[in-house]
Scaffold this motif. Structure first.
Motif, PDB file in Angstrom:
ATOM      1  N   PHE A  46      14.463   8.808   9.129  1.00  0.00           N
ATOM      2  CA  PHE A  46      13.226   9.536   9.340  1.00  0.00           C
ATOM      3  C   PHE A  46      12.767   8.976  10.602  1.00  0.00           C
ATOM      4  N   ALA A  47      13.346   8.100  11.346  1.00  0.00           N
ATOM      5  CA  ALA A  47      12.932   7.464  12.585  1.00  0.00           C
ATOM      6  C   ALA A  47      13.100   8.166  13.844  1.00  0.00           C
ATOM      7  N   PRO A  48      12.598   7.987  14.871  1.00  0.00           N
ATOM      8  CA  PRO A  48      11.562   7.183  14.922  1.00  0.00           C
ATOM      9  C   PRO A  48      10.107   7.515  14.629  1.00  0.00           C
ATOM     10  N   TYR A  49       9.471   6.332  14.313  1.00  0.00           N
ATOM     11  CA  TYR A  49       8.033   6.557  13.561  1.00  0.00           C
ATOM     12  C   TYR A  49       6.973   6.445  14.689  1.00  0.00           C
ATOM     13  N   PRO A  50       5.817   6.956  14.618  1.00  0.00           N
ATOM     14  CA  PRO A  50       4.538   6.750  15.425  1.00  0.00           C
ATOM     15  C   PRO A  50       4.461   5.313  15.472  1.00  0.00           C
ATOM     16  N   ASP A  51       4.011   4.705  16.615  1.00  0.00           N
ATOM     17  CA  ASP A  51       3.648   3.166  16.913  1.00  0.00           C
ATOM     18  C   ASP A  51       2.261   3.205  16.460  1.00  0.00           C
ATOM     19  N   GLY A  52       1.853   1.620  16.559  1.00  0.00           N
ATOM     20  CA  GLY A  52       0.208   1.710  16.166  1.00  0.00           C
ATOM     21  C   GLY A  52      -0.368   1.018  14.844  1.00  0.00           C
ATOM     22  N   PHE A  53       1.048   0.862  13.951  1.00  0.00           N
ATOM     23  CA  PHE A  53       0.503   0.641  12.481  1.00  0.00           C
ATOM     24  C   PHE A  53       1.296  -0.808  12.107  1.00  0.00           C
ATOM     25  N   SER A  54       0.581  -1.519  11.509  1.00  0.00           N
ATOM     26  CA  SER A  54       1.390  -2.649  10.687  1.00  0.00           C
ATOM     27  C   SER A  54       0.732  -3.034   9.639  1.00  0.00           C
ATOM     28  N   PHE A  55       1.292  -3.757   8.523  1.00  0.00           N
ATOM     29  CA  PHE A  55       0.565  -4.338   7.581  1.00  0.00           C
ATOM     30  C   PHE A  55       0.798  -5.672   7.013  1.00  0.00           C
ATOM     31  N   ASN A  56      -0.171  -6.011   6.592  1.00  0.00           N
ATOM     32  CA  ASN A  56      -0.623  -7.622   6.146  1.00  0.00           C
ATOM     33  C   ASN A  56      -1.020  -7.909   4.932  1.00  0.00           C
ATOM     34  N   ALA A  57      -0.942  -9.071   4.422  1.00  0.00           N
ATOM     35  CA  ALA A  57      -1.851  -9.471   3.205  1.00  0.00           C
ATOM     36  C   ALA A  57      -3.139  -9.405   3.590  1.00  0.00           C
ATOM     37  N   ILE A  58      -4.262  -9.245   2.648  1.00  0.00           N
ATOM     38  CA  ILE A  58      -5.390  -9.011   2.721  1.00  0.00           C
ATOM     39  C   ILE A  58      -5.916 -10.257   3.696  1.00  0.00           C
ATOM     40  N   ASP A  59      -5.506 -11.523   3.306  1.00  0.00           N
ATOM     41  CA  ASP A  59      -6.055 -12.656   3.904  1.00  0.00           C
ATOM     42  C   ASP A  59      -5.617 -12.874   5.457  1.00  0.00           C
ATOM     43  N   ASP A  60      -4.464 -12.114   6.102  1.00  0.00           N
ATOM     44  CA  ASP A  60      -3.978 -12.097   7.138  1.00  0.00           C
ATOM     45  C   ASP A  60      -4.437 -11.044   8.131  1.00  0.00           C
ATOM     46  N   VAL A  88      -8.988  -0.548   9.954  1.00  0.00           N
ATOM     47  CA  VAL A  88      -8.316  -1.097   8.911  1.00  0.00           C
ATOM     48  C   VAL A  88      -8.204  -0.153   7.582  1.00  0.00           C
ATOM     49  N   MET A  89      -6.967   0.035   6.997  1.00  0.00           N
ATOM     50  CA  MET A  89      -7.114   1.189   6.185  1.00  0.00           C
ATOM     51  C   MET A  89      -6.697   0.639   4.752  1.00  0.00           C
ATOM     52  N   ILE A  90      -7.185   0.696   3.721  1.00  0.00           N
ATOM     53  CA  ILE A  90      -6.730  -0.084   2.355  1.00  0.00           C
ATOM     54  C   ILE A  90      -7.130   0.839   1.039  1.00  0.00           C
ATOM     55  N   THR A 133       2.049   3.284   5.326  1.00  0.00           N
ATOM     56  CA  THR A 133       2.470   2.831   3.981  1.00  0.00           C
ATOM     57  C   THR A 133       3.141   1.308   4.126  1.00  0.00           C
ATOM     58  N   GLY A 134       2.466   0.327   3.329  1.00  0.00           N
ATOM     59  CA  GLY A 134       2.818  -1.071   3.560  1.00  0.00           C
ATOM     60  C   GLY A 134       4.095  -1.543   2.688  1.00  0.00           C
ATOM     61  N   GLN A 135       4.937  -0.573   2.773  1.00  0.00           N
ATOM     62  CA  GLN A 135       6.069  -1.060   2.014  1.00  0.00           C
ATOM     63  C   GLN A 135       7.408  -0.647   2.978  1.00  0.00           C
ATOM     64  N   SER A 136       8.088  -1.717   3.317  1.00  0.00           N
ATOM     65  CA  SER A 136       9.278  -1.330   4.171  1.00  0.00           C
ATOM     66  C   SER A 136      10.580  -0.449   3.421  1.00  0.00           C
ATOM     67  N   SER A 137      10.616  -0.427   2.391  1.00  0.00           N
ATOM     68  CA  SER A 137      11.317   0.557   1.555  1.00  0.00           C
ATOM     69  C   SER A 137      11.249   1.984   2.019  1.00  0.00           C
ATOM     70  N   PHE A 138       9.794   2.309   2.285  1.00  0.00           N
ATOM     71  CA  PHE A 138       9.736   3.554   2.769  1.00  0.00           C
ATOM     72  C   PHE A 138      10.031   3.892   4.174  1.00  0.00           C
ATOM     73  N   HIS A 139      10.099   3.002   4.764  1.00  0.00           N
ATOM     74  CA  HIS A 139      10.607   3.057   6.344  1.00  0.00           C
ATOM     75  C   HIS A 139      11.985   3.345   6.611  1.00  0.00           C
ATOM     76  N   GLN A 140      12.624   4.477   5.944  1.00  0.00           N
ATOM     77  CA  GLN A 140      14.015   4.617   6.211  1.00  0.00           C
ATOM     78  C   GLN A 140      14.503   5.038   7.607  1.00  0.00           C
ATOM     79  N   SER A 144       0.935  -1.306  -0.188  1.00  0.00           N
ATOM     80  CA  SER A 144      -0.023  -0.015  -0.002  1.00  0.00           C
ATOM     81  C   SER A 144       0.723   1.046  -0.036  1.00  0.00           C
ATOM     82  N   PHE A 145       0.338   2.391  -0.234  1.00  0.00           N
ATOM     83  CA  PHE A 145       0.987   3.464  -0.258  1.00  0.00           C
ATOM     84  C   PHE A 145      -0.096   4.761   0.369  1.00  0.00           C
ATOM     85  N   HIS A 146       0.351   5.393   1.529  1.00  0.00           N
ATOM     86  CA  HIS A 146      -0.663   6.274   2.112  1.00  0.00           C
ATOM     87  C   HIS A 146      -0.293   7.923   2.186  1.00  0.00           C
ATOM     88  N   GLY A 147       0.955   8.116   1.560  1.00  0.00           N
ATOM     89  CA  GLY A 147       1.574   9.310   2.082  1.00  0.00           C
ATOM     90  C   GLY A 147       3.004   9.414   2.472  1.00  0.00           C
TER      91      GLY A 147
END
Length: 395
Positions: free
Chosen positions: A158-172, A184-186, A148-155, A136-139
């Protein structure tokens, strides 16, 4: 052009790998540079110029509004803002209210704040966690980057990031929910993640599960909204009713605007959220004109005709170049062709530009198409003619 390139390199902070071309004017889905060379634009400014470049009705509306009032702040009622919120409610078919921001990232920040407010007031123990999807991409703000559900964006820079976020496959997603999960944000079609539309039955199943468990469903329609997928909202196409929807990009036709739409109409009071520029006279009067144009296009059947014709030409390109393309994906005028490898994709985009047609990258191996919704058959034909010439050149 060299002088402009020099100025850009000396004075502008470099966050983009720029293509140094100096566009001077646009006409619908065609751009012209300072040497009057024309380029068929299959990108619409990454899904922004929904009613094309140089749209006479939009230009007239901007001139009329700028000649009277541009901005007064949200301390005072803004007539076109109220009218645009009403229009969004009517077109969406949902019983909602809207907050206006300046971008998709800001809209998603607002959605997250609404969700966390809901988590505070709805439950005995506060809920704050938000689950998103892989790819995913959210900003680009600190919070929406983390969402955003792409680890490459979590450089780490820019850390530390706010907590409380995780990303998964839709079935998970179901297994990832715990007693601190509030939403859930999609995206229904992942714009930056490869033009991936999710199956309708899976989305409807997830929406029902979340509703039954008092967990909010946030749909990021920054790219899919405003008729991009053929209906006003992709949510309409999927026949679901989200708690919160975000819009931006095509809503303003080129002026910066974002919107957070929610059926939780009384969740905030004065001072809970705000934006100095958000929803000012310029952007909301322009947004109204854009929606009027697109509603007329949809109601006349012309938008559906354009989608059918564009899809036909895209299928022809795919079938004639199966040695380059793996599959054809997307909905409406949000389309992609999977390319056999990333190097070929990069060469294709570069050579296409040299041949006078502008296309985009999505994910690692997808050629992305986001043309103006007003694109003409002539522009479609010319663009695909130039793309075939591109493919002939790189083979």
């Amino acid at each position: 052009m060299k002088d402009i390139e020099k100025l850009d390199k000396e004075y502008v902070l470099h966050t983009y790998a720029r293509n140094y071309i100096n566009f001077k004017k646009g006409l619908n889905a065609t751009l012209f540079d300072d040497e009057n060379r024309d380029y068929v634009d299959f990108t619409s400014g990454i899904g922004v110029t929904s009613v094309g470049h140089g749209n006479a009705r939009v230009a007239k509306k901007i001139f009329e509004q700028a000649s009277n009032l541009l901005h007064t702040s949200n301390l005072y009622v803004i007539e076109p803002q109220a009218l645009l919120a009403k229009k969004i409610k009517e077109l969406s078919g949902y019983d909602v209210r809207t907050f206006f921001a300046n971008s998709g990232a800001e809209a998603n920040e607002g959605a997250i704040k609404i969700a966390r407010t809901y988590g505070e007031i709805k439950f005995e123990k506060k809920r704050y966690k938000i689950i998103t999807l892989e790819n995913s991409f959210h900003g680009r703000t600190i919070t929406t980057v983390k969402a955003t559900g792409q680890s490459s964006f979590h450089q780490s820079k820019f850390a530390p990031y706010p907590d409380g976020f995780s990303f998964n496959a839709i079935d998970d997603v179901y297994n990832a929910i715990d007693d601190e999960t509030v939403a859930v944000m999609i995206e229904l079609v992942q714009g930056e993640g490869g033009i991936l539309p999710f199956p309708k039955d899976k989305i409807q199943e997830l929406a029902k599960f979340l509703k039954d468990n008092n967990i909010l469903l946030i749909i990021d329609e920054v790219q899919t909204g405003v008729y991009r997928t053929g209906e006003f909202l992709a949510s309409n196409l999927y026949e679901i009713e989200p708690d919160i929807i975000t819009l931006a990009k095509g809503l303003g036709g080129g002026v910066p605007i974002g919107a957070v739409i929610t059926k939780h109409k009384d969740i905030w009071g004065a001072g809970d959220h705000g934006s100095t520029f958000g929803g000012n006279y310029l952007v909301t009067s322009t947004g109204l004109e854009v929606l009027d144009i697109l509603e007329e296009l949809k109601d006349s059947g012309k938008l559906d005709e354009t989608i059918i014709y564009f899809t036909k030409k895209l299928d022809e390109l795919y079938e004639n170049n199966r040695d380059i393309f793996i599959t054809h994906v997307g909905l409406g005028l949000m389309r992609g062709l999977r390319v056999k490898d990333g190097d070929t994709l990069a060469l294709l985009i570069k050579t296409a530009f040299e041949c006078g047609v502008m296309v985009l990258k999505s994910g690692n191996n997808t050629l992305r198409f986001l043309p103006a919704l007003t694109i003409s058959k002539f522009e479609i034909d010319e663009g695909f003619k130039r793309l075939q010439a591109t493919l002939n050149k790189i083979k």
